[in-house]
Every structure is written in structure tokens, then in C-alpha cells.
Design a protein around this motif. Structure first.
Motif, short mmCIF file in Angstrom:
data_model
loop_
_atom_site.label_atom_id
_atom_site.label_comp_id
_atom_site.label_asym_id
_atom_site.label_seq_id
_atom_site.Cartn_x
_atom_site.Cartn_y
_atom_site.Cartn_z
N VAL A 117 0.84 -1.19 0.00
CA VAL A 117 0.00 0.00 0.00
C VAL A 117 0.88 1.25 0.00
N THR A 118 0.66 2.15 -0.96
CA THR A 118 1.40 3.41 -1.07
C THR A 118 0.40 4.56 -1.03
N MET A 119 0.58 5.46 -0.06
CA MET A 119 -0.29 6.62 0.11
C MET A 119 0.42 7.82 -0.51
N ILE A 120 -0.20 8.45 -1.49
CA ILE A 120 0.42 9.54 -2.25
C ILE A 120 -0.37 10.82 -1.97
N TYR A 121 0.34 11.92 -1.74
CA TYR A 121 -0.31 13.20 -1.45
C TYR A 121 0.40 14.29 -2.23
N VAL A 122 -0.07 14.56 -3.44
CA VAL A 122 0.45 15.67 -4.23
C VAL A 122 0.02 16.96 -3.54
N GLY A 123 0.98 17.85 -3.31
CA GLY A 123 0.67 19.08 -2.58
C GLY A 123 0.78 18.93 -1.08
N GLY A 124 1.26 17.76 -0.61
CA GLY A 124 1.45 17.53 0.81
C GLY A 124 2.92 17.47 1.17
N THR A 125 3.23 17.74 2.41
CA THR A 125 4.62 17.70 2.88
C THR A 125 4.64 17.29 4.35
N PHE A 153 -4.21 20.08 -3.62
CA PHE A 153 -3.92 18.93 -2.77
C PHE A 153 -4.65 17.70 -3.31
N VAL A 154 -3.89 16.71 -3.79
CA VAL A 154 -4.49 15.54 -4.45
C VAL A 154 -4.03 14.27 -3.75
N PRO A 155 -4.89 13.66 -2.96
CA PRO A 155 -4.53 12.39 -2.32
C PRO A 155 -4.88 11.20 -3.22
N GLU A 156 -4.07 10.14 -3.08
CA GLU A 156 -4.30 8.94 -3.88
C GLU A 156 -3.67 7.76 -3.16
N VAL A 157 -4.31 6.58 -3.26
CA VAL A 157 -3.78 5.36 -2.66
C VAL A 157 -3.63 4.32 -3.76
N ILE A 158 -2.45 3.72 -3.86
CA ILE A 158 -2.20 2.65 -4.83
C ILE A 158 -1.80 1.41 -4.05
N ALA A 159 -2.38 0.25 -4.39
CA ALA A 159 -2.10 -0.98 -3.65
C ALA A 159 -2.36 -2.17 -4.55
N LYS A 168 -4.76 -10.18 -7.13
CA LYS A 168 -3.71 -10.26 -8.15
C LYS A 168 -3.62 -8.99 -8.99
N GLN A 169 -4.33 -7.94 -8.61
CA GLN A 169 -4.34 -6.76 -9.47
C GLN A 169 -4.03 -5.49 -8.68
N LYS A 170 -3.53 -4.50 -9.43
CA LYS A 170 -3.25 -3.20 -8.86
C LYS A 170 -4.54 -2.40 -8.79
N VAL A 171 -4.78 -1.73 -7.65
CA VAL A 171 -5.98 -0.92 -7.51
C VAL A 171 -5.57 0.49 -7.09
N THR A 172 -6.39 1.46 -7.51
CA THR A 172 -6.12 2.86 -7.18
C THR A 172 -7.36 3.46 -6.53
N PHE A 173 -7.15 4.15 -5.41
CA PHE A 173 -8.22 4.87 -4.73
C PHE A 173 -7.89 6.35 -4.89
N SER A 174 -8.72 7.08 -5.59
CA SER A 174 -8.40 8.47 -5.88
C SER A 174 -9.52 9.38 -5.42
N LYS A 175 -9.34 10.66 -5.66
CA LYS A 175 -10.24 11.69 -5.18
C LYS A 175 -11.64 11.49 -5.73
N THR A 176 -12.62 11.42 -4.83
CA THR A 176 -14.03 11.27 -5.23
C THR A 176 -14.85 12.24 -4.40
#
Length: 1334
Positions: free
Chosen positions: A454-462, A492-498, A502-510
Motif C-alpha cells: 500500500v502506497t499513500m500519495i499526497y500531491v501538494g502535501g509535505t 492537494f491531491v490524495p491517492e492510494v495505490i495498492a 492479483k491486481q493493482k488498484v487505485t483509490f483516488s479523489k471522489t
């Protein structure tokens, strides 16, 4: 003749000697409140205990609570007699230094220590004067962790006695919505179940636990000591399968990610089970039971492996197999057959488990390695760092390692490092009847992986907390916090990739991502970020080393201090209002830091009593002319003493006037020491020997002996650090000392820096001419250069060794203020050189000037050469300190003193190089078989040029009369510990450990606080109280308990005048009438300008005012005849203070309608109408929720207006209307409107009821105004003579010390405050706070 001195610092209202051990019946907990507010899974809990001493003498009272291990303490306060004692979080080093300054003042502190599985214990105590009150308040914070699909808020209640006013209030606000709420735990069952009230709306829930006294004593596991158990509030929030719940506020965000409806990922799991000999018995049995349960829970698409180990490894299968029914049955038979034996080769076992997982890669699965052990590695590779490195290489980040440590013999830190270094966690399994359930419970947390990588990504975050997670399990939650760059929400754009199956899934801004600041208290998200960051930095610090470790530690420390978290890197110091710090509970060693003297200021107590009783022994009669009381402010009219042949009493009963008019006294009352000086009659024989219960104490102090001429060499440091006053005072003292030398003395004098200057190279007689020459040399000593202590002391020793003189006593005196910086600088080498040079022939006395000196070095050097070290404090009297020390050794009467005790054993020191006039030698020991007849004491020494013997005479008596039982044994223990601690400084290796162990054993046995123990207060049950620090997991089991108010921001109070009277300032506790004089914490007096409305109650019991940022309070005035003209009703209000012990108070002299809280952005308006009664308060409060909706609150009930419909509510109802929720209880009303939580108390005084509003949760918006929206005042105090000036935001105003009553709590209490003008206190005109209509 040497006199005994007893020095007392006056502290508090009653001082007694030999006070009895405290009993719980002596004091009463009359109120115990626990208030917990949970917002966005972040819980702030405040525990408040109010205690009164109902006895007629001082008693020690305790605050003893438990808090969750995962929590950080962030605040602790005590209010005693109107004075606030605040806890300040500081570095451990700072805290320890400040403790060193405070410990000698007899002040106690608190501790935090580990206890049980999930809780930590906080204990503190304070000595409370008769009929006085103390309020303790502890605040702690924690981020609730989701496991098994729920959050648990655990509250432990053990107030130590039934409490009439016992309350637990829990308020939960979750913007995502609350899916369910339940209450469990030992306090939720049996007769206590109906003491619990649960209320829930979509986004909020309330839990109230109000047990009666009967319920507190009759419930299961309750008793005459009252409640003892947990109340656990269990809940979860609504959640979807998208990005999750993200809150943003003030440039910070917190992201809760917990998707649930995802397919389960099959797992590969290997169990590595310790079967070494230490797992014998119940541990092994419970492990087998748990393992069989776990095997039953494996799904058929799981693969598993199982091995057990001691010094060898046994496999069930060497490779992973599928969890079919047949395979599981075979594995369970293997588990049944695991028996304990052998040593512990953890390295080989974990590497084998990793090999099995690495050999079985399976796409779309999640691998897990689980180790269960109860000990340290004792076989194979035993170096823990090497094992950690081997395991890290073998796992290579491909799967997590979970380490379960069974019991307390395990090295938990080793397991924790190994787990954290491999993306797992360590968990302790407690040795108890349910250990198998603990094992099974842990497995269930990781049984169902839903996502991997699981990778939590936050564009615009620090400044993000951890963003990469190896696996996410069903029922758990991932929480990430951070800052939003420039608070730019749009970018600020949050996103989760995991990986899901057997497949890659993405949880993005909704649409689920919203700027959900509503309902979040100001600064809360920032605190959540800080909490997570500190937790993760502390974990990281375990794994790194060198400069990186120091960097991580520094970052964690900085945040801990900034946010006032008590962590393993910080300690909490209780700071008095005058900034006198009280801290942790170690006995300070000399040299730990500067000493700060403390004097008590009982603030003009109406009755101050000090009684001392001296009880003489038959043969030790007290000298009439030696019985004195002295110090600067105790003149003859303040003291009285009486004396009989064997006993003496001292009474000190100053009146209030005497307490303010004596020298160095003032408006704050007494400030100084009482020193009782006495001596006993003594002869020249064997001395005073007391025996009792097989112990003896021998006081040997013959006086009428001829003085022995001495040979003395003074070695004076003149290095650069002695510059200025130090050097001047040294010269002055040296000249005085030279004047005191007798003509039959011989002396030498040298000064040194990196070089040595002699007055004479050999000793000379102290003739007038020689002394004059030496004094001229002393006058000329100036500071310069470095510090060669080695060469200087060796030269002094050479001079004495070169001048042997029969019938004389030699002494070497060193004065220095620093470390050796020239010549030989290795301290151990210097000590060895000096010891060889002196060779036991004479004592070395080391005087350390100031606090830059390495005192321990000087102490070791002195003790190793039959002398002592003494610190000379940098002060105006340093020359007198030097001269005073010399006078102690100026007149030797005996040398080579040997104390002999035939029939005695376990003796304290019996050999003394010299005995000086005015001193005393004390020896203690045991009498073999308590056989007094065969016990023969004798002293042999050299007096002048001849050997003398002091033997048994009529002076030796079995003087047990008047000796308290066990006293001689304690004297023996005291002396023994003191001498063992000195010896421990001098020895090394196994001998050092042996000496240390003996001293520690005695310290513990006799409850002495020494450098080896950390004990301040012992409860009657012998539960020790220790240092205040956050315990590390693995410190061992201890016993504990806890409490707090949450997010309360503001409250109100007031003050009323009686018709026909005007109140003038009077000091609390005083009698009579005062003019325009106020009483401030100062030692100065000045006439002050007149104030029109000043009054305070007198002789009251102070209690804690509500601890939240801003409060407003009121009190009824004291009647003082001044005028017959009627005075308008007046109300007194209080504004809480920031970083100051006293709040501001101000008077409003008319009844009007106040703007309490206006929140335009939410269309929320709260107004209150003051009454016109002398008891003061609000007669009506109206809350406007919208244009056509409002509620009107009066003391009898609530009227709800919705459009044209009006309803009246008077019972304990729940009212919900749109965004409004109201809960009515007996004496308070809880109002919630989105992010605002208001409590309105209903008080009654003199038969009149009135309302009092308190803001529990401040709105997050910045457009609020009104009395309740006031933030704490950050003022500064500028004291003058009898008044003060306060500065608040560049405005100054005069201020008076006064009191007000705090009505913002259920039980109103009086408190001290600074009385100022209303416009000054409000920082705007009073009229701005009035409105035309309700």
C-alpha cells in the motif's frame, strides 16, 4: 562546643514532625470527573479529582489513576489553597536538573509507570493542611486504533474510595457518521449497567456513567474502596470503499483509510514457536492451545508452515503446505507434541521460517512470519545486532515479521527492533489465564489481508507521516497525517495505490473527499499529525544509529516539547506560580547542578503553627544556655521556648500582623528559615552509647582535651576561571584563616595555574612575621592560565611529607573551581598519584568553588584520602563559607582514632584519621545475639604525643528509655547507606557492584530515597511512587490508574455586592477591615489608586477552577461597612490566563444582556440575561440556531421554538431538531450545534437558581465573538509595592489580588485572581459585549 542544628523551611499552613503514615480515611475525594472528547478518532481525556483533608492535621493525599499505554500525557495541574501548580514538559536532562534544585525542599512529584497490558499508572501526592482542598487534573491524548472493525476508548476508574460526585462523560463526534456504539468492560455489568446512559445521533454520541455511592460499593469487583475497573466505549464509523475520510484544517490533513468490501487475499504464514526450557508449564500449554485454535481458523486457500525450536529446529513439514483438513489435522498433532527443552537459537529459527516463505512465492497472496518466544537468544548466534542484520537480509522487505514476546523475561526491545525493521510489530503476551486468547486475538488482527504494498500519495502535501505499508488487514485502519503546502486545498491531491488479490488498484479523489473542517476543534489536526510523527520517530530511533539516531531523537524531542507530550524523551515538571520547579523523584548527588534555596510563603495564614519536640536521653541532658532559636525574622516577640533537664519544646505561633511586619516579611507573609540550635551535656569519657533491640549507636565527642598543633598546606587555584569575585573572596577568606592560625601551627601556601608559585617551598611556623608575609603573598594572588591540579596537590603533599612532626596533625586543603586542563588531565591518574603521595598519612580536603567544578572528581579524591569535599557556593558570603569550613578543622584534638566494639558486628566506619573540636564521631552497629553483658566498646587514639584509651565507664548505660522502637536500627541503616555510597565512588568492577547492591538493598528496606532509588511517597500498601516519564514497553509489570476535561474553552462566573455595602480588598485568611491595600506576591509596598468594586471571601477552602482556556466566574462580596448608600448589583467575571497561574477578574455593575457567543458563519447566536439578585448569574440563556428556530433555557427547563410551534421540556429529555441536539440532566444541560458544544450548569445559592454557560468545544471558524469566545489572556505581571501592573497586548493597567467563585464547574469553588478594569480584561469596551435583546 559543637551545636546541633535543625533547619526547617516553612511550607504550607501546618508543619509537624514525625507525622503518621497517611490513611485513606483521613481525606475525602468529594468529586471525581472523567471527561473524554473524541473527534475524528482523536481522544482528549481529562481526569479531575477534588480532595479535602477533613482531619485537624496535615495529611498526605494521593492522586492515583491509570491511562492507556498508547496515550501521551499533555497536561497536569494541581490547585492548592488558591495557587495553581502547572506541569511543564521539559527534556529529561532539564527536568532532572530542576529536580536537583527542588528535592531538598521536600516537595513531591508524580510518576508514570507501566502496568498490566494496556494501561499505565500515574501517581502523585501532596501534603495537605487541615481542612484544605486540592484539585488534581490530568490530561492525556491518544489516537484510537481500529482493530477487529472497531475503536475502543478505554477509561479506567479506581478513585480509591466511593465518591458522591462521580461522573464519566464521553462525547464522540465523527463527521463520517457513527455506525454503532456500545459500552463494555467491568464497569458496564451487574448493578452498574443502569448507571450508564447512551445517546446517539448520526454524527455524535454521548455516554454518561453516573453511579451512586451504593452502586460504587455493591457492584462486582467493587467494595468499600469503591470502583475498580474499566469502562470501554466501543464504536465504529460509516465507511465506503473509496479514498476514505480526509479532514483538512489550517494547513494540516488527517487521512483515515479503511476500505472493507474488498476480496480477502490468501496468505502464506509460518509459525516459529519457541520450545526452550523457559517455556515450561502453563506457557507451553497455552501456546499449544492457541496454536490449535489458530490452525482451525486458516482458510483452505491459505498455505502454512510450522516449526518449533530450542537449540535445534523441528519441522512439521520443511515446506509450506495448503491448509486442507488433512494437513491441519497433522499440524495439530505436531502442535500437541511440542514440549519444552533446551536453549534458544532465535537466529536459526527465524532464518528458517524466512527461507520457507521465500521458497514459496505465490502470486496474489500475502506472506506473514510470526515468531513466539519468551527469552533471549542463548544458543547459536547470540549477538542481537547480528541476528537483526541476518533477519533483515533474509526477509529483504518481502513480508512482515511479527514477534510475540511471552512474559517479562523476554528482551522486548530486541523483538521490537527486529519487528519494526521488517515492517511488522512486536506484541507482549502477558502470563495470565487468558494468554491463549491473547495469542489468538493477535492472529485474528492479521488473519485477513485485503491489500498489499500500500502506497499513500499526497500531491501538494509535505511533512508526511508513514506512507508505505506492506499489508492492510480487514478490520484495521491506515492513518496518515501531514501538512498541505501553502494550505492550498485546490492543488492537494490524495491517492492510494495498492495490490488487491492479483491486481493493482487505485483509490483516488471522489466525492468522499471533502474539506471536512466542521466539528474539528482548532489545532486538533495539527496535534494528530504531531502525535503520529512522534510515535513513528520513536520507533525509527530504535532502528538507526550514529548521527542519524541523534537527528531522529532530536526531531522527536522537539515535537514532544512543542506539543507538551510526555514521551520517553521528556519529563513533566510541576511548576509553581513563582516558577519554582518540582520534579522527578531521584535523590540528587552533590554536583548535579546549582542549588536554589526555597522559602515558604504561606500567604498570611490565619493560623500558622510550628511545634518541635526534643526528647533527651537520660545521660544527655540539654544545655540551658545552648538552647537557641535564630534567624533573621524571628525576634523575641515571635518565639517561645521551654526547657527541662532532658527535653525541650519550641513553639512558633505568629499572629497575622507578625507575619506581615517582621523583617523580610510582607504581604505574602513569612519567608525564611527557623533554625533550632542545641547541644547536649558531654564528658570526656567513652561518650553516649544507646542500645536497643540488638543495635547500638555511639556518639563520641570528648571536648576537654588538649589541642594538637597542626601542619596545614593551602593549595589555591588561580587559573583564569577564578577571575573576579571568586578570586577576591578567596583572598579575603585566606587572610582571615591565616589570622586564626595558632603560633604552634606550621603552614605552607602555594597558588597554581599551569605553573606553581610558592610563598615558601617548605612549611614554616605561624609566627607573626611569617603570617604577615603570607598575607602579602595572598593579597597578590591573581587569576591567569590553565589548571594543573595534579602537580599542585602533589607539591602540597610533598611539603607535608617533608615536615613530619611528632604530636601534630597534618592537613592538606585544595581550593579549585574547575577541571584539570593542564599537565596530567586524566582524573583517574590524578587520583592514583595523589593517593600514592599521601599514603594515608593525612586527610585531603577539597573545596569546589561554584558549579563549573567537577565535584565528583574532588569528592573521590577527598574520600580516597580520609577527607571530605565541600562545595563553596558562588554568593556574597563565599568568603564566610571558606572560613567556616576551615574553622571545622582548625582544632584537632585526636588523631588515628580507632573505635573498637567487642561483641559488635556489622559496624559502620570505625577508623578516623582525625577528630576535631566541636565535631562528633558516630558509630552504629549490631550487638551479637543482643548480648549487652559481653558488649565492650573502647576507643583508642593519639592525643598530642601520647596514646589515650576511652573505655567502658559509668557513662555507658543501656539507655533505651525514650527511644522509639526501631530508631537505632534506622540510624545504623542511615549511616551504613551513607558510607556505602561514599565507598561506591572509590571502588570499581565486581566490588563496586557488591557495594552498590548492599546500599540499594538497605535503601529499599528502609524506604530511603538515595542516588540508587527513585521513591518519593510510599502508600500504606507500600506501592512506590517514582519518576514521571513515559515508560518503555518491557520495563516490567507495575500497578496503576487515571482522569481529564476535554476541549472546554470558556466558562463564566460573577460577583455580587450586598445592598448598602462596598467591598474593599482583603487578603484571604486575614481578620478585620483593610483600606486600599491589596496583597500581591511581592515583598514590596506602594500606595495604590482607589478601585471602586473590590471584594473577596475570607477564610475559604480553595479548589481548582475549571482548567480550560477561558472561564468567567463570580463570588458574593464580603460585607465591610463603608457607606450607607445603596450600591448597584455587581457581577464579577473571570477571564482565564495563558502561561500565568492567576486569571483576570473584572466587575460589571449592572444587570444586562450579554453577547455570549456569536458565530455568524453558522448563524448561531447565544445571548444571556444577567439576573438582578445578589447571588449573581444568568436568569435566561437563548440560543438562536436559525431565523425561525431558537431555544430558551431557564433554571426550570427549556422552551424550543420552531417557526410558529413552541414546545416546553422539563424532564431529562433528549431534544433533536435539525442540527441541534440537547441533552437535559439534573443540574446541567448539554447543547451541541455542529462543531459547537455548550454546557449550561444550573446552580443554586441562597434558594435562588441561576444558569452558568461553559463552552466545551470552540468553533473552528475565526468569526466567533462574545464572552465565551474569549481566548486565554496572555499577560505579564509587573509587581511594585503592594499592588501590581499587568501588561496585556501593549496595554497596562493596575491590578489587585482578589478572589472570585468559579461557576463553570458542577461544584463552584473560590479562586484567586487579578482584579482589573473590564475594558482592560476584555481588550475592548464592555459595551461591545452587550446586546439589546435576547
Amino acid at each position: 562546643m559543637r551545636t546541633g542544628v535543625v533547619q526547617l523551611s516553612l511550607f504550607g499552613v501546618l508543619v509537624t514532625l514525625a507525622a503518621a503514615q497517611p490513611k485513606k480515611d483521613d481525606w475525602d475525594i468529594y468529586s471525581f470527573h472523567i471527561n473524554s472528547t473524541v473527534t475524528g478518532r482523536y481522544a482528549t481525556t481529562v481526569m479531575t479529582s477534588r480532595v479535602v483533608n477533613r482531619m485537624t492535621e496535615s495529611k498526605e493525599v494521593e492522586f492515583h489513576v491509570q491511562i492507556p499505554k498508547n496515550a501521551f500525557i499533555s497536561k497536569f495541574r494541581m490547585l492548592i489553597d488558591g495557587q495553581m501548580y502547572d506541569g511543564i514538559v521539559k527534556t529529561k536532562e532539564q527536568a532532572q536538573q530542576q529536580y536537583t534544585q527542588a528535592v531538598s525542599r521536600g516537595q513531591s512529584a508524580g510518576i508514570v509507570s507501566s502496568v498490566g497490558r494496556t494501561m499505565e499508572e500515574f501517581k502523585t501526592s501532596v501534603t495537605l493542611a487541615a481542612h484544605k482542598k486540592v484539585t488534581f487534573e490530568l490530561t492525556y491524548e491518544e489516537l484510537l486504533k481500529r482493530t477487529h472493525g472497531k475503536y475502543e476508548l478505554q477509561i479506567h476508574a479506581r478513585p480509591m474510595q466511593p465518591v458522591k460526585d462521580f461522573k464519566v462523560d464521553v462525547h464522540i463526534h465523527e463527521k463520517a457518521g457513527i455506525s454503532f456504539i456500545d459500552v463494555k468492560g467491568g464497569l458496564s455489568t451487574d448493578v452498574l449497567a443502569n448507571a450508564i446512559t447512551k445517546t446517539r445521533t448520526d454524527e455524535q454520541a454521548w455516554v454518561y456513567f453516573y453511579p451512586t455511592v451504593d452502586q460504587q460499593t455493591t457492584c462486582e469487583r467493587c467494595g468499600e474502596r469503591g470502583l475498580n475497573g474499566d469502562l470501554i466505549v466501543v464504536y465504529d464509523v460509516n465507511r465506503g470503499n473509496g479514498l476514505g475520510d480526509i479532514k483538512t484544517l489550517d494547513g494540516y490533513f488527517v487521512h483515515h483509510f479503511a476500505p472493507s468490501d474488498l476480496p480477502r487475499i490468501p496468505k502464506n504464514v509460518v509459525f516459529v514457536i519457541d520450545r526452550s526450557g523457559s517455556m515450561h508449564g502453563r506457557k507451553m500449554q497455552q501456546t499449544r492451545t492457541a496454536l490449535i485454535h489458530i490452525l482451525n481458523d486458516l482458510a483452505e486457500d491459505d498455505f502454512f508452515g510450522l516449526l518449533s525450536f530450542d537449540s535445534e529446529i523441528s519441522h512439521w513439514r520443511r515446506e509450506l503446505v495448503q491448509a486442507t483438513s488433512a494437513n491441519l489435522e497433522g499440524a495439530k498433532k505436531f502442535a500437541h507434541g511440542i514440549t519444552d527443552r533446551g536453549a534458544t537459537d532465535i537466529n536459526a529459527a527465524v532464518l528458517e521460517g524466512a527461507r520457507m516463505l521465500n521458497a514459496h512465492p505465490r502470486e496474489g497472496s500475502a506472506s506473514i512470519l510470526i515468531l513466539l518466544t519468551d527469552g533471549d537468544p542463548t544458543s547459536g548466534v547470540t549477538n542481537r545486532e547480528e541476528i537483526q542484520s541476518n533477519v533483515r537480509q533474509a526477509i529483504a522487505g518481502k513480508f512482515p515479521l511479527y514477534c510475540l514476546g511471552f512474559g517479562f523475561d523476554v528482551n522486548f526491545e530486541f523483538l521490537e527492533k527486529m519487528s519494526l525493521g521488517n515492517n511488522g510489530v512486536a506484541r507482549r503476551i502477558y502470563e495470565d489465564s487468558d494468554a491463549d486468547l491473547q495469542l489468538k486475538g493477535f492472529y485474528e488482527e492479521v488473519a485477513n489481508p485485503l491489500l498489499t504494498d500500500v502506497t499513500m500519495i499526497y500531491v501538494g502535501g509535505t511533512n508526511l507521516t508513514q506512507t508505505n505499508f506492506s499489508q492492510y488487514y480487514n478490520g484495521s485502519e491506515i492513518v496518515v497525517a501531514g501538512e498541505i503546502i501553502d494550505n492550498n486545498i485546490e492543488d492537494f491531491v490524495p491517492e492510494v495505490i495498492a495490490i488487491s488479490s492479483k491486481q493493482k488498484v487505485t483509490f483516488s479523489k471522489t466525492n468522499e473527499f471533502v474539506n471536512s473542517s466542521a466539528g474539528i476543534a482548532d489545532g486538533l489536526l495539527q496535534r494528530v499529525w504531531a502525535y503520529l510523527t512522534v510515535k513513528q520517530l520513536l520507533e525509527k530511533e530504535l532502528l538507526v544509529s550514529g548521527p542519524e539516531k541523534e537527528k531522529v531523537k532530536s526531531e522527536a524531542l522537539e515535537l514532544s516539547l512543542k506539543y507538551s507530550f510526555v514521551t520517553p524523551l521528556t519529563s513533566m515538571v510541576v511548576t509553581k506560580p513563582q516558577r519554582e520547579d518540582i520534579e522527578v523523584l531521584h535523590k540528587p548527588k552533590e554536583g548535579d547542578g546549582p542549588r536554589v534555596e526555597s522559602y515558604a510563603t504561606p500567604a498570611n495564614s490565619k493560623c500558622l503553627l510550628l511545634c518541635l519536640l526534643f526528647y533527651g536521653i537520660n545521660d544527655s541532658k540539654m544545655h540551658h544556655d545552648e538552647m537557641m532559636i535564630k534567624h533573621f525574622f524571628f525576634n523575641n516577640h515571635l518565639k517561645h521556648n521551654s526547657l527541662t533537664l532532658f527535653q525541650a519544646w519550641v513553639y512558633f505561633y505568629p499572629t497575622v500582623d507578625q507575619q506581615t511586619t517582621c523583617e523580610r516579611c510582607g504581604e505574602r507573609g513569612l519567608n525564611g528559615d527557623l533554625i533550632v540550635v542545641y547541644d547536649v551535656n558531654r564528658g570526656n569519657g567513652l561518650g553516649d552509647i544507646k542500645t536497643l533491640d540488638g543495635y547500638f549507636v555511639h556518639h563520641f565527642a570528648p571536648s576537654d582535651l588538649p589541642r594538637i598543633p597542626k601542619n596545614v598546606v593551602f593549595v589555591i587555584d588561580r587559573s583564569g576561571s577564578m577571575h573576579g569575585r571568586k578570586m577576591q573572596q578567596t583572598r579575603t577568606a585566606l587572610i582571615h584563616i591565616l589570622n586564626d592560625l595558632a603560633e604552634d601551627d606550621f603552614f605552607g601556601l602555594l597558588s597554581f595555574d599551569s605553573e606553581i608559585s610558592h610563598w615558601r617551598r617548605e612549611l614554616v611556623q605561624a609566627t607573626s612575621a611569617n603570617l604577615e608575609g603570607a598575607k602579602k603573598f595572598a593579597h597578590g594572588i591573581t587569576d591567569r592560565g590553565a589548571t594543573d591540579i595534579n602537580a599542585a596537590v602533589l607539591e602540597g603533599a610533598r611539603m607535608l611529607n617533608a615536615h613530619p612532626r611528632e604530636g601534630s596533625a597534618s592537613i592538606l586543603i585544595l581550593l579549585t573551581d574547575g577541571d584539570p586542563t593542564s599537565g596530567v588531565t586524566n582524573r583517574e591518574e590524578i587520583q592514583s598519584n595523589v593517593r600514592q603521595a599521601i599514603a594515608g598519612k593525612f586527610p585531603l580536603y577539597c573545596l569546589g568553588f561554584g558549579f563549573d567544578v567537577n565535584f565528583e572528581f574532588l569528592e573521590k579524591m577527598s574520600l580516597g584520602n580520609n577527607g571530605v569535599a565541600r562545595r563553596i557556593y558562588e554568593d556574597s558570603d563565599a568568603d564566610l563559607q571558606l572560613k567556616g569550613f576551615y574553622e571545622e578543622v582548625a582544632n584537632p584534638l585526636l588523631t588515628d582514632v580507632t573505635m573498637i566494639y567487642v561483641g559488635g558486628t556489622n559496624l559502620t566506619q570505625t577508623n578516623f584519621s582525625q577528630y576535631y573540636n566541636g565535631s562528633e564521631i558516630v558509630v552504629a552497629g549490631e550487638i551479637i545475639d543482643n548480648n549487652i553483658e559481653d558488649f565492650v566498646p573502647e576507643v583508642i587514639a593519639i592525643s598530642s604525643k601520647q596514646k589515650v584509651t576511652f573505655s567502658k565507664t559509668n557513662e555507658f548505660v543501656n539507655s533505651s528509655a525514650g527511644i522509639a522502637d526501631g530508631l537505632l536500627q534506622r540510624v545504623w541503616a542511615y549511616l551504613t547507606v551513607k558510607q556505602l555510597l561514599e565507598k561506591e565512588l572509590l571502588v570499581s568492577g565486581p566490588e563496586k557492584e557488591k557495594v552498590k547492591s548492599e546500599a540499594l538493598e538497605l535503601s529499599l528496606k528502609y524506604s530511603f530515597v538515595t542516588p540508587l532509588t527513585s521513591m518519593v511517597v510510599t502508600k500504606p500498601q507500600r506501592e512506590d511512587i517514582e519518576v514521571l516519564h513515559k515508560p518503555k514497553e518491557g520495563d516490567g509489570p507495575r500497578v496503576e490508574s487515571y482522569a481529564t476535561p476535554a476541549n472546554r474553552h470558556v466558562g463564566l462566573a460573577g460577583h455580587s455586592f450586598l445592598n448598602g455595602r462596598v467591598g474593599l480588598s482583603r487578603h484571604p485568611g486575614s481578620h478585620g477591615h483593610f483600606g486600599r491595600r491589596s496583597f500581591l506576591p511581592s515583598h514590596h509596598h506602594r500606595q495604590i489608586s482607589r478601585w471602586s468594586i473590590l471584594s473577596s471571601n475570607i477564610g475559604i477552602d480553595y479548589d481548582l477552577y475549571d482548567m480550560h482556556p477561558t472561564i468567567i466566574a463570580m463570588t458574593q462580596s464580603t460585607e465591610i461597612e463603608m457607606t450607607t448608600t445603596p450600591v448597584p448589583v455587581s457581577h464579577r467575571f473571570i477571564r482565564k490566563a495563558e502561561n500565568q497561574p492567576l486569571p483576570l477578574c473584572f466587575d460589571v455593575s449592572k444587570a444586562d444582556i450579554f453577547k455570549l457567543l456569536h458565530h455568524p458563519s453558522k448563524a448561531l447566536f447565544v445571548n444571556g440575561e444577567l439576573d438582578s439578585l445578589t447571588n449573581g448569574g444568568f436568569t435566561k440563556i437563548v440560543i438562536h440556531i436559525s431565523a425561525d428556530q431558537h431555544i430558551e433555557v431557564d433554571p426550570e427547563g427549556i422552551s424550543l421554538q420552531q417557526g410558529q410551534t413552541a414546545t416546553r421540556h422539563t424532564g431529562q429529555d433528549l431534544i433533536t431538531a435539525g442540527r441541534l441536539t440537547v441533552i437535559m440532566r439534573v443540574k446541567e444541560i448539554d447543547v451541541a450545534v455542529e462543531d459547537v458544544r455548550l454546557v449550561i450548569f444550573i446552580h443554586e445559592k441562597d434558594g435562588n437558581k441561576f444558569l452558568w454557560p461553559v463552552l466545551r468545544q470552540m468553533p473552528s471558524a475565526n468569526d466567533t465573538e462574545g464572552l465565551l469566545a474569549l481566548k486565554p489572556a496572555d499577560y505579564q505581571v509587573h509587581l511594585q509595592q503592594s499592588d501590581g501592573k499587568l501588561k496585556l497586548n501593549d496595554r497596562e493597567a493596575p491590578a489587585f489580588r482578589s478572589t472570585a467563585t468559579d461557576y463553570s464547574i458542577a461544584n463552584p469553588v473560590p479562586m484567586n485572581c487579578w482584579l482589573v478594569g473590564a475594558d482592560f480584561a476584555l481588550e475592548r469596551t464592555l459595551n461591545d459585549y452587550f446586546v439589546a435583546q435576547l
